[in-house]
Scaffold this motif. Structure first.
Motif, PDB file in Angstrom:
ATOM      1  N   PRO A 432       0.808  -1.250   0.053  1.00  0.00           N
ATOM      2  CA  PRO A 432       0.000   0.040  -0.067  1.00  0.00           C
ATOM      3  C   PRO A 432       1.073   1.296  -0.123  1.00  0.00           C
ATOM      4  O   PRO A 432       2.049   1.347   0.753  1.00  0.00           O
ATOM      5  CB  PRO A 432      -0.733  -0.067   1.235  1.00  0.00           C
ATOM      6  CG  PRO A 432      -0.885  -1.573   1.551  1.00  0.00           C
ATOM      7  CD  PRO A 432       0.577  -2.081   1.127  1.00  0.00           C
ATOM      8  N   ASP A 434       1.209   4.161   1.305  1.00  0.00           N
ATOM      9  CA  ASP A 434       1.560   4.648   2.610  1.00  0.00           C
ATOM     10  C   ASP A 434       2.361   4.014   3.567  1.00  0.00           C
ATOM     11  O   ASP A 434       2.829   4.291   4.575  1.00  0.00           O
ATOM     12  CB  ASP A 434       0.442   5.393   3.301  1.00  0.00           C
ATOM     13  CG  ASP A 434      -0.315   6.554   2.532  1.00  0.00           C
ATOM     14  OD1 ASP A 434       0.385   6.970   1.561  1.00  0.00           O
ATOM     15  OD2 ASP A 434      -1.579   6.851   2.611  1.00  0.00           O
ATOM     16  N   HIS A 435       2.690   2.683   3.105  1.00  0.00           N
ATOM     17  CA  HIS A 435       3.105   1.700   4.082  1.00  0.00           C
ATOM     18  C   HIS A 435       4.259   0.916   3.549  1.00  0.00           C
ATOM     19  O   HIS A 435       4.488  -0.211   3.897  1.00  0.00           O
ATOM     20  CB  HIS A 435       2.240   0.819   4.588  1.00  0.00           C
ATOM     21  CG  HIS A 435       1.075   1.518   5.410  1.00  0.00           C
ATOM     22  ND1 HIS A 435       0.821   1.921   6.667  1.00  0.00           N
ATOM     23  CD2 HIS A 435      -0.152   1.689   4.651  1.00  0.00           C
ATOM     24  CE1 HIS A 435      -0.126   2.281   6.621  1.00  0.00           C
ATOM     25  NE2 HIS A 435      -1.081   2.368   5.761  1.00  0.00           N
ATOM     26  N   PHE A 439       5.634  -2.284   5.402  1.00  0.00           N
ATOM     27  CA  PHE A 439       5.040  -3.660   4.861  1.00  0.00           C
ATOM     28  C   PHE A 439       5.970  -4.488   4.157  1.00  0.00           C
ATOM     29  O   PHE A 439       5.794  -5.837   4.449  1.00  0.00           O
ATOM     30  CB  PHE A 439       4.154  -3.020   3.407  1.00  0.00           C
ATOM     31  CG  PHE A 439       3.705  -3.960   2.716  1.00  0.00           C
ATOM     32  CD1 PHE A 439       2.264  -4.080   2.871  1.00  0.00           C
ATOM     33  CD2 PHE A 439       4.014  -4.727   1.652  1.00  0.00           C
ATOM     34  CE1 PHE A 439       1.297  -5.163   2.163  1.00  0.00           C
ATOM     35  CE2 PHE A 439       3.331  -5.774   0.947  1.00  0.00           C
ATOM     36  CZ  PHE A 439       1.907  -5.968   1.255  1.00  0.00           C
ATOM     37  N   TYR A 525      -9.150   4.952   6.693  1.00  0.00           N
ATOM     38  CA  TYR A 525      -8.005   4.079   6.581  1.00  0.00           C
ATOM     39  C   TYR A 525      -8.224   2.925   7.499  1.00  0.00           C
ATOM     40  O   TYR A 525      -9.033   2.992   8.295  1.00  0.00           O
ATOM     41  CB  TYR A 525      -6.616   4.826   6.803  1.00  0.00           C
ATOM     42  CG  TYR A 525      -6.481   4.852   8.421  1.00  0.00           C
ATOM     43  CD1 TYR A 525      -5.905   3.932   9.050  1.00  0.00           C
ATOM     44  CD2 TYR A 525      -6.603   6.013   9.061  1.00  0.00           C
ATOM     45  CE1 TYR A 525      -5.612   4.253  10.405  1.00  0.00           C
ATOM     46  CE2 TYR A 525      -6.583   6.213  10.292  1.00  0.00           C
ATOM     47  CZ  TYR A 525      -6.018   5.236  11.118  1.00  0.00           C
ATOM     48  OH  TYR A 525      -5.845   5.533  12.565  1.00  0.00           O
ATOM     49  N   SER A 527      -6.087  -0.456   9.400  1.00  0.00           N
ATOM     50  CA  SER A 527      -4.684  -0.407   9.822  1.00  0.00           C
ATOM     51  C   SER A 527      -4.428  -2.108   9.948  1.00  0.00           C
ATOM     52  O   SER A 527      -5.440  -2.800   9.941  1.00  0.00           O
ATOM     53  CB  SER A 527      -4.179   0.120  11.147  1.00  0.00           C
ATOM     54  OG  SER A 527      -5.083  -0.469  12.143  1.00  0.00           O
ATOM     55  N   TRP A 529      -2.545  -5.845   8.617  1.00  0.00           N
ATOM     56  CA  TRP A 529      -2.370  -6.428   7.302  1.00  0.00           C
ATOM     57  C   TRP A 529      -3.728  -6.546   6.504  1.00  0.00           C
ATOM     58  O   TRP A 529      -3.828  -6.226   5.503  1.00  0.00           O
ATOM     59  CB  TRP A 529      -1.721  -7.777   7.366  1.00  0.00           C
ATOM     60  CG  TRP A 529      -1.597  -8.816   6.330  1.00  0.00           C
ATOM     61  CD1 TRP A 529      -2.759  -9.859   5.843  1.00  0.00           C
ATOM     62  CD2 TRP A 529      -0.804  -8.757   5.375  1.00  0.00           C
ATOM     63  NE1 TRP A 529      -2.439 -10.353   4.761  1.00  0.00           N
ATOM     64  CE2 TRP A 529      -1.195  -9.584   4.233  1.00  0.00           C
ATOM     65  CE3 TRP A 529       0.426  -7.973   4.818  1.00  0.00           C
ATOM     66  CZ2 TRP A 529      -0.688 -10.112   3.131  1.00  0.00           C
ATOM     67  CZ3 TRP A 529       0.887  -8.246   3.823  1.00  0.00           C
ATOM     68  CH2 TRP A 529       0.733  -9.121   2.862  1.00  0.00           C
ATOM     69  N   TRP A 532      -5.073  -3.148   5.539  1.00  0.00           N
ATOM     70  CA  TRP A 532      -4.310  -2.763   4.059  1.00  0.00           C
ATOM     71  C   TRP A 532      -4.731  -3.705   2.752  1.00  0.00           C
ATOM     72  O   TRP A 532      -5.009  -2.984   1.865  1.00  0.00           O
ATOM     73  CB  TRP A 532      -2.921  -2.940   4.294  1.00  0.00           C
ATOM     74  CG  TRP A 532      -1.958  -2.133   5.340  1.00  0.00           C
ATOM     75  CD1 TRP A 532      -2.726  -0.949   5.744  1.00  0.00           C
ATOM     76  CD2 TRP A 532      -1.097  -2.365   5.633  1.00  0.00           C
ATOM     77  NE1 TRP A 532      -1.904  -0.586   6.753  1.00  0.00           N
ATOM     78  CE2 TRP A 532      -0.716  -1.396   6.750  1.00  0.00           C
ATOM     79  CE3 TRP A 532       0.003  -3.329   5.760  1.00  0.00           C
ATOM     80  CZ2 TRP A 532       0.355  -1.399   7.478  1.00  0.00           C
ATOM     81  CZ3 TRP A 532       1.178  -3.277   6.475  1.00  0.00           C
ATOM     82  CH2 TRP A 532       1.490  -1.889   7.348  1.00  0.00           C
ATOM     83  N   GLY A 535      -8.054  -2.452   1.786  1.00  0.00           N
ATOM     84  CA  GLY A 535      -7.735  -1.200   1.061  1.00  0.00           C
ATOM     85  C   GLY A 535      -7.591  -1.342  -0.334  1.00  0.00           C
ATOM     86  O   GLY A 535      -7.884  -0.715  -1.148  1.00  0.00           O
ATOM     87  N   GLU A 536      -6.723  -2.320  -0.483  1.00  0.00           N
ATOM     88  CA  GLU A 536      -6.346  -2.631  -1.736  1.00  0.00           C
ATOM     89  C   GLU A 536      -7.410  -3.227  -2.799  1.00  0.00           C
ATOM     90  O   GLU A 536      -7.567  -2.913  -3.796  1.00  0.00           O
ATOM     91  CB  GLU A 536      -5.135  -3.638  -1.759  1.00  0.00           C
ATOM     92  CG  GLU A 536      -3.682  -3.400  -1.362  1.00  0.00           C
ATOM     93  CD  GLU A 536      -3.229  -2.457  -2.373  1.00  0.00           C
ATOM     94  OE1 GLU A 536      -2.593  -2.882  -3.366  1.00  0.00           O
ATOM     95  OE2 GLU A 536      -3.181  -1.301  -1.833  1.00  0.00           O
ATOM     96  N   ASN A 636      -1.405  -9.427  -4.174  1.00  0.00           N
ATOM     97  CA  ASN A 636      -2.062  -8.987  -2.934  1.00  0.00           C
ATOM     98  C   ASN A 636      -3.399  -9.411  -2.987  1.00  0.00           C
ATOM     99  O   ASN A 636      -4.001  -9.850  -4.164  1.00  0.00           O
ATOM    100  CB  ASN A 636      -2.224  -7.382  -3.081  1.00  0.00           C
ATOM    101  CG  ASN A 636      -0.999  -6.921  -2.478  1.00  0.00           C
ATOM    102  OD1 ASN A 636      -0.137  -7.190  -1.746  1.00  0.00           O
ATOM    103  ND2 ASN A 636      -0.818  -5.353  -2.918  1.00  0.00           N
TER     104      ASN A 636
END
Length: 659
Positions: A432, A434-435, A439, A525, A527, A529, A532, A535-536, A636
């Protein structure tokens, strides 16, 4: 292998030359080194610190004898010992100044005559023994105690006095836990020795930290940066590790002449605080901030400079990784960091000076937060190859290397160990945005075991099935449904040909139990795994990316479950054109994290080719032979595997390592 004591320094040699010297394959030697692997939960049982005794603990006029038998003068200062527990006592146990400095005096200290020792005495470890002169230079103690007094901290940790250098076992434990010492300290400091002597230099440094360097001052700032980063402290492997692990708390102390004190104190930052600190005689700058500003300046200046060597030299010494890699991504046109930082960290460690070559292994393990270590005393006694020990350490800690025999352009035995790992390590992570580095740091195999055939690890195997191609979702002004909820509803109500009720129910339940949060800018957002990965999937839905559903496969029989329990996200529109072609994914995870002890989270999500193995028969029963997996790419995916155990699989070695 060599019978000489000490590891063989061979990191500049091609792996093929090392293989010829040891007369066996690279993997055979790595497996031999594996027997020296050590895993401990807590190397740091207690931390020995020093504190200034003061007149109340050492009666004035008491005669103290030093090692040569003479009586110490009244000008000596006594440092006593006490023990802290920084691991379990996160209040008082972490209230100590951890000192990063070089044992040998720098050029600047030699020129100023600051090489003397003996003014400070250290309490012996054994009761009844006389205090001995500290082997640490007096000027180091002067600066450290000045800083400690300013911040109101009594306790000092300094390796030369707080680690028993004559106890082999204690020294090994200290080496393996050095990352904890600096990571847990509330007051880590680095003592630089390049003195700021003029108002012009002070102002240039202030302009750099404010990001306000005028064009006419750029060359002068570059030369000042070159001077500061040429200091001995930047060239040592141990101090690199100390800075790396102290992270955002490491404070650089840069000395200045007395006449600049008032001018320094008057320079204010954005919030009105002293920009360069208010410790008398010292410029105090967070290492992270210095690295960021130096990196940004050098990357900008380098675009216009004819001679880029000075910029490259500064960046090699003091680059901020995330900014440097972000710039590489920008130049290459990719959206985010896509490769592990471990080879870059290894390069920085190998390029710096060190007294004991085997210590590079502990430094690498400390910097990369490896839970599995190699016993350096055993390696030295065996005369092991440093290159192959590095490779063993890398693999033992689950770092992912490419193994697809059909891929070209990877590492060969013509490469040295750093070059090989740089080329062979997986380079298509998709973090992601921002990470990125956080990550990728956690993307390692779970509990790897090195075997003659490959790395055995455990996880879940998925068969990829239904391909979903849809138009990008649009935000509906008055709808309370997020993209994930809307997608789950579509799965349930046959928008994609069938009703995928099991997956839809799991998505909706997870989304309900894990609502998004808002950051300081009002952006939502999730948080962790799974957050994330959710979010993907949502981003893919909004952008119209191709999705593919997956069902669990038993790695022994190759049979798949009836219902889908995962959603995987494609790289582009051309993915999975032939839905009938067999495709598989491998995932593994460990959600529990205890970074203090090296037990970081583990997450792997790969598209793989599978080579099913014939199950061995013994006594009428078949024994499990794990399937061989070959990496195609990082993939992912948002997966639900509750109630299904992670099972062993095997990632075969790249062919070159078996030659």
């Amino acid at each position: 292998m060599s019978k000489d004591r000490g590891v063989v320094k061979d990191t500049s040699l091609p792996l093929g030359q090392i293989r010829d010297r040891i007369s066996s394959s690279i993997i055979s030697s790595v497996l031999d080194i594996q027997k020296y692997a050590v895993t401990r939960e807590n190397w740091l049982r207690s931390l020995e610190c020093l504190y200034w005794a003061g007149d109340n603990e050492e009666p004035s006029g008491k005669r103290r004898r030093v090692e040569n038998g003479s009586v110490a003068t009244g000008s000596s200062e006594l440092l006593r010992r006490r023990y802290l527990d920084p691991v379990w006592d996160d209040e008082g146990g972490r209230d100590y100044v951890a000192v990063s400095y070089t044992w040998e005096p720098s050029k600047e200290e030699e020129e100023a005559g600051y090489e003397t020792t003996g003014r400070y005495l250290v309490e012996p470890r054994k009761t009844g023994k006389s205090a001995l002169p500290s082997e640490v230079r007096d000027v180091v103690w002067d600066r450290v105690l000045n800083y400690a007094d300013h911040v109101g901290c009594e306790n000092i940790w300094i390796d030369r006095e707080c680690v028993n250098q004559d106890n082999k076992a204690e020294k090994e434990a200290a080496i393996q836990s050095m990352h904890l010492v600096y990571n847990l300290s509330r007051w880590p400091i680095a003592l630089l020795t390049r003195v700021i002597t003029t108002a012009e230099e002070l102002d240039l440094l202030a302009d750099l930290m404010c990001g306000e360097v005028s064009p006419e001052d750029e060359e002068a700032v570059l030369n000042l940066l070159d001077d500061i980063t040429s200091n001995l402290w930047w060239t040592r492997a141990w101090t690199f590790q100390e800075d790396h692990k102290a992270s955002t708390r490491m404070m650089l102390l840069i000395p200045h002449t007395r006449d600049l004190e008032k001018r320094k104190q008057a320079i204010e930052g954005l919030n009105g605080e002293p920009l360069l600190g208010d410790v008398e005689g010292e410029i105090c700058i967070k290492s992270m901030n210095f690295r960021r500003k130096a990196t940004e300046f050098c990357l900008s200046y380098r675009k216009r400079a004819e001679d880029k060597d000075i910029c490259d030299k500064i960046l090699k010494a003091a680059a901020q990784y995330n900014i440097l890699l972000g710039n590489e991504c920008l130049l290459s046109g990719v959206r985010s960091v896509s490769r592990s930082m471990s080879p870059t960290i290894l390069s920085d460690i190998l390029s710096r000076g060190i007294k004991e070559e085997s210590d590079r292994l502990a430094i690498m393990a400390n910097c990369c937060t490896y839970g599995t270590r190699l016993d350096s005393n055993c390696l030295k006694a065996d005369g092991s190859s440093l290159s192959l020990s590095i490779l063993a350490l890398y693999l033992l800690n689950g770092e992912i290397i490419e193994n697809d025999p059909g891929q070209s352009g990877r590492g060969t035995l013509n490469d040295n160990v750093y070059e090989y790992l740089s080329k062979q390590s997986l380079s298509n992570f998709r973090p992601p945005i921002d990470h990125g580095l956080t990550f990728i740091r956690n993307c390692r195999f779970l509990d790897p075991q090195l075997t003659p055939d490959g790395t055995q690890t455990k996880g879940h195997l998925w068969k990829l099935g239904k391909v979903i191609r849809r138009k990008p979702m649009k935000w509906e002004k008055y709808s309370s449904l997020r993209p994930l909820d809307k997608f789950a509803t579509e799965l349930e109500y046959r928008d994609y040909g069938c009703s995928y009720t099991d997956l839809a129910a799991r998505l909706l339940a997870w989304a309900y139990e894990n609502p998004p949060k808002l950051d300081e800018n009002g952006r939502s957002y999730r948080s962790g795994w799974r957050g994330w990965m959710a979010g993907e999937v949502e981003e893919a839905l909004m952008e119209g990316k191709v999705l593919r559903l997956g069902c669990l496969v038993h790695p022994k029989y190759g049979s798949d479950a009836s219902s889908y329990r995962a959603v995987f996200v494609s790289d582009g529109d051309d993915d999975w054109q032939d839905e009938t072609a067999k495709s598989y994914a491998f995932t593994s995870s460990r959600l529990v994290e205890d970074p203090v002890f090296g037990n970081t989270q583990r997450h792997v999500s790969l598209e793989v080719d599978v080579e099913w193995q014939r199950q061995e028969e013994s006594g009428g029963r078949s024994s499990y032979v794990p399937p061989k997996l070959y990496i195609k790419r990082w993939l992912n995916g948002f997966c639900f595997f509750e109630g299904v155990s992670q099972r062993p699989v095997l990632f075969p070695w790249p062919a070159a390592l078996l030659e």
